[in-house]
Write a protein that holds these residues in place. Structure first.
Motif, short mmCIF file in Angstrom:
data_model
loop_
_atom_site.label_atom_id
_atom_site.label_comp_id
_atom_site.label_asym_id
_atom_site.label_seq_id
_atom_site.Cartn_x
_atom_site.Cartn_y
_atom_site.Cartn_z
N ARG A 115 1.02 4.15 -2.95
CA ARG A 115 0.83 5.58 -2.69
C ARG A 115 2.05 6.37 -3.16
O ARG A 115 1.91 7.45 -3.73
N GLN B 42 0.83 -1.20 0.00
CA GLN B 42 0.00 0.00 0.00
C GLN B 42 0.87 1.26 0.00
O GLN B 42 0.58 2.22 -0.71
N ARG B 43 1.92 1.25 0.80
CA ARG B 43 2.83 2.41 0.83
C ARG B 43 3.48 2.62 -0.53
O ARG B 43 3.59 3.75 -1.00
N LEU C 33 2.49 9.46 -6.27
CA LEU C 33 2.89 10.83 -5.99
C LEU C 33 3.63 11.43 -7.18
O LEU C 33 4.35 10.72 -7.89
N GLU D 31 4.24 11.86 2.90
CA GLU D 31 2.86 11.64 2.50
C GLU D 31 2.52 10.17 2.38
O GLU D 31 1.37 9.79 2.29
N VAL D 32 3.53 9.32 2.38
CA VAL D 32 3.34 7.89 2.16
C VAL D 32 2.93 7.16 3.43
O VAL D 32 2.16 6.24 3.41
#
Length: 68
Positions: free
Chosen positions: A54, A50-51, A58, A66-67
């Motif tokens: 994300r 998931q990280r 970006l 933000e991650v």
């Protein structure tokens, strides 16, 4: 079943995000990996995925904080 570590030997913690720049795990996830049951490792790998998704979404040059 043995779950392989996501470590890619780029072991630097990003101060802003609190994540390893190589594997995107937290320091607690890294420290507990060896003793964690496979179920926990699978959950960590899902969080890493998931990280990474994300992060990939970006714009180039966006802050990694933000991650997390």
């Amino acid at each position: 079943m043995s779950v392989a570590s996501p470590c890619i030997d780029v072991c630097r913690m990003d101060a802003q995000s609190g994540l390893c720049e190589g594997c995107l795990r937290t320091i607690d996830e890294i420290a507990g990996w060896a003793a964690a049951p496979d179920e926990r490792k699978i959950l960590i790998l899902a969080a890493v995925a998931q990280r990474r998704a994300r992060l990939d979404a970006l714009p180039v040059g966006a802050a990694r904080k933000e991650v997390s």
